[in-house]
Structures are given as structure tokens and as C-alpha cells.
Design a protein around this motif. Structure first.
Motif, PDB file in Angstrom:
ATOM      1  N   ARG A  56       0.833  -1.215   0.000  1.00  0.00           N
ATOM      2  CA  ARG A  56       0.000   0.000   0.000  1.00  0.00           C
ATOM      3  C   ARG A  56       0.864   1.261   0.000  1.00  0.00           C
ATOM      4  O   ARG A  56       0.410   2.329  -0.360  1.00  0.00           O
ATOM      5  N   GLN A  57       2.096   1.108   0.455  1.00  0.00           N
ATOM      6  CA  GLN A  57       2.985   2.272   0.509  1.00  0.00           C
ATOM      7  C   GLN A  57       3.573   2.573  -0.864  1.00  0.00           C
ATOM      8  O   GLN A  57       3.794   1.661  -1.661  1.00  0.00           O
ATOM      9  N   ARG A  58       3.813   3.864  -1.091  1.00  0.00           N
ATOM     10  CA  ARG A  58       4.497   4.277  -2.317  1.00  0.00           C
ATOM     11  C   ARG A  58       5.849   4.842  -1.917  1.00  0.00           C
ATOM     12  O   ARG A  58       5.924   5.801  -1.153  1.00  0.00           O
ATOM     13  N   GLU A  59       6.892   4.216  -2.410  1.00  0.00           N
ATOM     14  CA  GLU A  59       8.243   4.699  -2.154  1.00  0.00           C
ATOM     15  C   GLU A  59       8.636   5.635  -3.288  1.00  0.00           C
ATOM     16  O   GLU A  59       8.293   5.400  -4.453  1.00  0.00           O
ATOM     17  N   LEU A  60       9.351   6.682  -2.940  1.00  0.00           N
ATOM     18  CA  LEU A  60       9.742   7.696  -3.913  1.00  0.00           C
ATOM     19  C   LEU A  60      11.237   7.629  -4.168  1.00  0.00           C
ATOM     20  O   LEU A  60      12.038   7.546  -3.233  1.00  0.00           O
ATOM     21  N   TYR A  61      11.585   7.677  -5.454  1.00  0.00           N
ATOM     22  CA  TYR A  61      12.986   7.624  -5.867  1.00  0.00           C
ATOM     23  C   TYR A  61      13.231   8.703  -6.911  1.00  0.00           C
ATOM     24  O   TYR A  61      12.375   8.953  -7.765  1.00  0.00           O
ATOM     25  N   PRO A  62      14.429   9.312  -6.886  1.00  0.00           N
ATOM     26  CA  PRO A  62      14.757  10.249  -7.962  1.00  0.00           C
ATOM     27  C   PRO A  62      15.127   9.473  -9.221  1.00  0.00           C
ATOM     28  O   PRO A  62      15.589   8.334  -9.144  1.00  0.00           O
ATOM     29  N   THR A  63      14.901  10.089 -10.343  1.00  0.00           N
ATOM     30  CA  THR A  63      15.423   9.564 -11.606  1.00  0.00           C
ATOM     31  C   THR A  63      16.767  10.251 -11.830  1.00  0.00           C
ATOM     32  O   THR A  63      17.153  11.136 -11.052  1.00  0.00           O
ATOM     33  N   ALA A  64      17.466   9.884 -12.898  1.00  0.00           N
ATOM     34  CA  ALA A  64      18.725  10.575 -13.220  1.00  0.00           C
ATOM     35  C   ALA A  64      18.451  12.067 -13.410  1.00  0.00           C
ATOM     36  O   ALA A  64      19.221  12.925 -12.958  1.00  0.00           O
ATOM     37  N   LYS A  65      17.337  12.369 -14.047  1.00  0.00           N
ATOM     38  CA  LYS A  65      16.937  13.758 -14.273  1.00  0.00           C
ATOM     39  C   LYS A  65      16.659  14.461 -12.926  1.00  0.00           C
ATOM     40  O   LYS A  65      17.039  15.621 -12.725  1.00  0.00           O
ATOM     41  N   GLY A  66      16.040  13.745 -11.992  1.00  0.00           N
ATOM     42  CA  GLY A  66      15.758  14.295 -10.667  1.00  0.00           C
ATOM     43  C   GLY A  66      17.013  14.496  -9.843  1.00  0.00           C
ATOM     44  O   GLY A  66      17.134  15.465  -9.092  1.00  0.00           O
ATOM     45  N   ARG A  67      17.970  13.575 -10.000  1.00  0.00           N
ATOM     46  CA  ARG A  67      19.240  13.713  -9.281  1.00  0.00           C
ATOM     47  C   ARG A  67      19.995  14.931  -9.792  1.00  0.00           C
ATOM     48  O   ARG A  67      20.549  15.713  -9.035  1.00  0.00           O
ATOM     49  N   GLU A  68      19.992  15.095 -11.116  1.00  0.00           N
ATOM     50  CA  GLU A  68      20.670  16.242 -11.720  1.00  0.00           C
ATOM     51  C   GLU A  68      20.048  17.559 -11.239  1.00  0.00           C
ATOM     52  O   GLU A  68      20.757  18.506 -10.901  1.00  0.00           O
ATOM     53  N   LEU A  69      18.714  17.623 -11.188  1.00  0.00           N
ATOM     54  CA  LEU A  69      18.038  18.841 -10.718  1.00  0.00           C
ATOM     55  C   LEU A  69      18.398  19.131  -9.265  1.00  0.00           C
ATOM     56  O   LEU A  69      18.678  20.277  -8.911  1.00  0.00           O
ATOM     57  N   ALA A  70      18.432  18.112  -8.432  1.00  0.00           N
ATOM     58  CA  ALA A  70      18.785  18.311  -7.019  1.00  0.00           C
ATOM     59  C   ALA A  70      20.181  18.926  -6.893  1.00  0.00           C
ATOM     60  O   ALA A  70      20.397  19.835  -6.087  1.00  0.00           O
ATOM     61  N   LEU A  71      21.104  18.434  -7.694  1.00  0.00           N
ATOM     62  CA  LEU A  71      22.475  18.960  -7.643  1.00  0.00           C
ATOM     63  C   LEU A  71      22.554  20.386  -8.184  1.00  0.00           C
ATOM     64  O   LEU A  71      23.276  21.224  -7.637  1.00  0.00           O
ATOM     65  N   VAL A  72      21.816  20.657  -9.244  1.00  0.00           N
ATOM     66  CA  VAL A  72      21.798  22.012  -9.810  1.00  0.00           C
ATOM     67  C   VAL A  72      21.256  23.012  -8.780  1.00  0.00           C
ATOM     68  O   VAL A  72      21.768  24.121  -8.643  1.00  0.00           O
ATOM     69  N   LEU A  73      20.238  22.604  -8.030  1.00  0.00           N
ATOM     70  CA  LEU A  73      19.636  23.487  -7.031  1.00  0.00           C
ATOM     71  C   LEU A  73      20.523  23.636  -5.791  1.00  0.00           C
ATOM     72  O   LEU A  73      20.593  24.711  -5.196  1.00  0.00           O
ATOM     73  N   ALA A  74      21.195  22.556  -5.401  1.00  0.00           N
ATOM     74  CA  ALA A  74      22.019  22.589  -4.182  1.00  0.00           C
ATOM     75  C   ALA A  74      23.367  23.268  -4.390  1.00  0.00           C
ATOM     76  O   ALA A  74      23.943  23.801  -3.430  1.00  0.00           O
TER      77      ALA A  74
END
Length: 174
Positions: free
Chosen positions: A106-124
Motif C-alpha cells: 500500500r505504501q508508495r516509495e519515492l525515488y529520484p530519476t537521473a533527471k531528478g538527481r541532476e536537478l537536485a544537484l543544480v539546485l544545491a
């Protein structure tokens, strides 16, 4: 019936000071630091059509891949409705994926994609640069004092959320 005479309240022309028992200097430094700390990512997010809520989700999903929706709601202290819109945009645009939980389907686990990882680094990156510049001449003990102060600003019952992040002092000891 008597006519009421409308009076304008008298303006107060003096500023609040520390004499009121409030540390306005620290309050204002936190305000201005936060304003500038978020300004760089805000400009980047605008190009994507995203806002600060998107930034927070991308950040914490990248810091704790596999975080459940319920855990993310607890960390962000927002409603399910608020998260649903932001999460849908991030999933639909390919920055985050939802996976059915292995332990609890029933739980939904959340994971970044490569695109999401790149965005996180660009923002940080600009935030990290701003921090590095601000504490460049500080000793390790002074840095630890800053971390202690910031951790102390978090509600005691919620500090476990800080402790669960990779690289935290508690995570390193555990």
C-alpha cells in the motif's frame, strides 16, 4: 442615535528594540539569510515552472531515496493535498518515480530519476557555494557550533528527521 466620530489610531514611530526582550538581530539575520539562500534555487526553479515545494520534495527524495509518501508528508509538514499536486508534476515530468513498497504494497516509495538527481544537484550547488563562502574562515569547532545552533532551532520531537539524513552526526554514529 449618535453619530460616531471615526478616529485614526495614533501611529507608533519608534522601532521595536531588544529592550522588548526579543532577539530581533538573530531573527532578522535568519530571515535575510533564508531569503538569499533560497533566491538562487528560486531563479532556477522558475525556468522549470517549479516552486519551493518542488525543491523540497526533490531535495528530500534525493537525500533519502525510498522515502515513503507518508514519511515525506511528515518531513515537510504539509497536507496530502499540497503534496499530491507537486508530486504529480515531478512524476509526470520524469524527476521522480513512485514504486510500490516491498514490505507494504500500500505504501508508495519515492525515488529520484537521473533527471531528478541532476536537478537536485543544480539546485544545491549555489546553496552549497553560499554556505562555503560564509564559513570559509571558520574552524571545525565553529562549524559544529553553527550546526548545533541550527539543529537546536528544530523542534525537539522532530530532530530525529535531521538525524536520519545521510551524513548526520547520529547517522555516522549509528
Amino acid at each position: 442615535m449618535q453619530a460616531r466620530i471615526k478616529t485614526t489610531p495614533e501611529p507608533i514611530r519608534t522601532a521595536l528594540t531588544r529592550e522588548a526582550g526579543i532577539d530581533f538581530a538573530i531573527i532578522e539575520l535568519i530571515y535575510f539569510a533564508y531569503r538569499d539562500f533560497t533566491s538562487d534555487p528560486d531563479q532556477i526553479l522558475e525556468k522549470y515552472g517549479f516552486g519551493r515545494a518542488h525543491h523540497r520534495v526533490v531535495h528530500f527524495v534525493n537525500r533519502r531515496p525510498g522515502l515513503t509518501v507518508a514519511e515525506l508528508l511528515d518531513v515537510l509538514q504539509i497536507t496530502k493535498q499540497s503534496l499530491a499536486r507537486v508530486l504529480k508534476q515531478l512524476v509526470d515530468t520524469g524527476y521522480i518515480v513512485q514504486v510500490q513498497g516491498l514490505k507494504d504494497r500500500r505504501q508508495r516509495e519515492l525515488y529520484p530519476t537521473a533527471k531528478g538527481r541532476e536537478l537536485a544537484l543544480v539546485l544545491a550547488t549555489p546553496q552549497s557555494r553560499r554556505i562555503a563562502e560564509a564559513i570559509r574562515d571558520y574552524s571545525p569547532a565553529e562549524r559544529e557550533a553553527i550546526e548545533g545552533f541550527l539543529r537546536g532551532m528544530v523542534k525537539p520531537e522532530l530532530r530525529v528527521q535531521v538525524d536520519e539524513l545521510p551524513g548526520s552526526k547520529s547517522a555516522e554514529r549509528g
